[in-house]
Design an enzyme around this catalytic site. Structure first.
Site, short mmCIF file in Angstrom:
data_model
loop_
_atom_site.label_atom_id
_atom_site.label_comp_id
_atom_site.label_asym_id
_atom_site.label_seq_id
_atom_site.Cartn_x
_atom_site.Cartn_y
_atom_site.Cartn_z
N ASP A 209 2.58 -9.89 29.21
CA ASP A 209 2.48 -9.57 30.64
C ASP A 209 2.82 -8.09 30.81
O ASP A 209 3.97 -7.68 30.61
CB ASP A 209 3.47 -10.46 31.41
CG ASP A 209 3.52 -10.18 32.90
OD1 ASP A 209 3.05 -9.11 33.33
OD2 ASP A 209 4.04 -11.03 33.64
N VAL A 210 1.80 -7.29 31.14
CA VAL A 210 2.01 -5.84 31.30
C VAL A 210 1.66 -5.44 32.72
O VAL A 210 0.57 -5.71 33.21
CB VAL A 210 1.16 -5.04 30.28
CG1 VAL A 210 1.77 -5.14 28.90
CG2 VAL A 210 -0.29 -5.50 30.25
N GLU A 211 2.59 -4.81 33.39
CA GLU A 211 2.40 -4.40 34.78
C GLU A 211 3.47 -3.40 35.16
O GLU A 211 4.49 -3.26 34.47
CB GLU A 211 2.46 -5.62 35.71
CG GLU A 211 3.70 -6.48 35.53
CD GLU A 211 3.64 -7.77 36.36
OE1 GLU A 211 3.60 -7.67 37.59
OE2 GLU A 211 3.63 -8.85 35.75
N TRP A 212 3.26 -2.69 36.24
CA TRP A 212 4.30 -1.85 36.83
C TRP A 212 5.09 -2.73 37.79
O TRP A 212 4.52 -3.43 38.61
CB TRP A 212 3.71 -0.69 37.61
CG TRP A 212 2.85 0.28 36.84
CD1 TRP A 212 1.66 0.80 37.24
CD2 TRP A 212 3.14 0.90 35.58
NE1 TRP A 212 1.17 1.69 36.31
CE2 TRP A 212 2.06 1.77 35.28
CE3 TRP A 212 4.19 0.80 34.66
CZ2 TRP A 212 2.00 2.53 34.11
CZ3 TRP A 212 4.14 1.56 33.50
CH2 TRP A 212 3.06 2.41 33.24
#
Length: 346
Positions: free
Chosen positions: A230-233
């Protein structure tokens, strides 16, 4: 009866080892729950059940996991055993890494029996009109993702409401384990849901440490869905660092390579619109994507991107779980789902 000197030394070593292992388990269980959350799940005001994190792997297993850890600039294929007999000269691997079977493959009889698909019966507290032709209701196979914020879940009921698969929050960073992960993993398995684990990537920790932490805590289980990064800002994160696109891709690659080598499955990339725009547009074309798009269809939010899962709501309502829950759909028909599961799990 007096012990020999050798016996005495051996007994002392075993005692020290046992104490050390017990100390590691207690330290892991005492770790505070993570403060990291995905941007899609709002923290609940309800009390979160207190549960044991569960036994950590033994020291031997940890050493084995560390033994296969790789430098960040080396791809995992170089460490795979040669398929050619005779001498010890390594030869390039001819099969895709994702197709390598793990040591505990699913019995053939289980692979040949597709699971029942339950139709969509979820509601949405904030329904969106995606258009008649692009509504998620047009898709045949729906599922959910959960974390500690969903509390106690009635998995049998949730499944009959249309949860044909579930992704469960496992880890984030290099030292945080969702305190409900072990319980949710076992309960989803017992309810017959196809289930997998996801890791929330923390940009202030090395990718290798995070991969090792995920591997330490998520079972290598026959029938489990591929792992998810899970990659996000995340504006709520204690880590305010925003690496460059090149750094983001390099860190992700290290993490995904280690997981793929360990589990024998190509990881799935979960992401949100702003992070995708900054870092992933046109990248990682040979990886499956799980896209968050809660206001428009993915084709409009992520033009040109092929996708496997669509997270279409963060405000789902369902029997079997209190509060709101993320709703997702698989991109394809029931038969497409069965085919994908057969090719992706072992």
């Amino acid at each position: 009866m007096r012990l020999s000197a050798v016996s005495t030394i051996l007994l002392a070593c075993l005692t020290i080892s046992g104490c050390a292992a017990r100390g590691e388990r207690e330290a892991a269980q005492a770790s505070p729950p993570s403060k990291e959350t995905t941007s899609s799940i709002a923290k609940s005001n309800r009390p979160v059940p207190s549960v044991e994190i569960g036994e950590t792997v033994s020291r031997v297993e940890q050493q084995q996991a560390l033994a296969v850890a790789m430098p960040t600039d080396v791809r995992p294929e170089a460490f795979l055993p040669s398929e050619q007999g005779g001498d010890d000269t390594p030869v390039p691997l001819q099969r895709p890494l994702a197709m390598l079977a793990p040591s505990n493959p699913m019995p053939r009889a289980m692979r040949q029996q597709p699971m029942q698909i339950y139709s969509h019966r979820f509601r949405d507290a904030k329904p969106i009109n995606f258009g008649s032709s692009t509504s998620p209701r047009k898709l045949a196979v729906h599922g959910v993702d959960v974390s500690r914020w969903q509390g106690e879940i009635d998995w049998d009921t949730l499944r009959t409401q249309g949860a044909n698969f579930v992704y469960i929050k496992a880890t984030d960073g290099g030292d945080h384990l969702d305190p409900m992960f072990r319980k949710n993993w076992r309960a989803a398995q017992q309810a017959g849901l196809k289930h997998g684990a996801y890791h929330f990537f923390y940009w202030c920790r090395t990718a290798g440490e995070q991969a090792d932490w995920f591997i330490r805590n998520v079972p290598k289980e026959a029938g489990a869905l591929p792992p998810v990064i899970d990659v996000e800002w995340n504006g709520e994160s204690s880590c305010k660092r925003r690496p460059s696109r090149e750094q983001v891709l390099a860190k992700m690659q290290v993490f995904m390579d280690k997981l793929e080598k360990h589990y024998g499955q190509r990881p799935i990339v979960y992401t949100a619109p702003d992070f995708y725009r900054d870092n992933l547009s046109g990248e990682l074309l040979d990886y499956p994507f799980w896209l968050r798009a809660v206001a428009q269809h993915p084709s409009k939010v992520y033009p040109g991107r092929k996708w496997l899962f669509w997270q279409y709501s963060g405000s789902g309502v369902s029997h079997g779980v209190e509060g709101r829950i993320d709703l997702n759909a698989f991109h394809g028909s029931e038969q497409d789902w069965h085919n994908w599961v057969a090719s992706s799990v072992h």
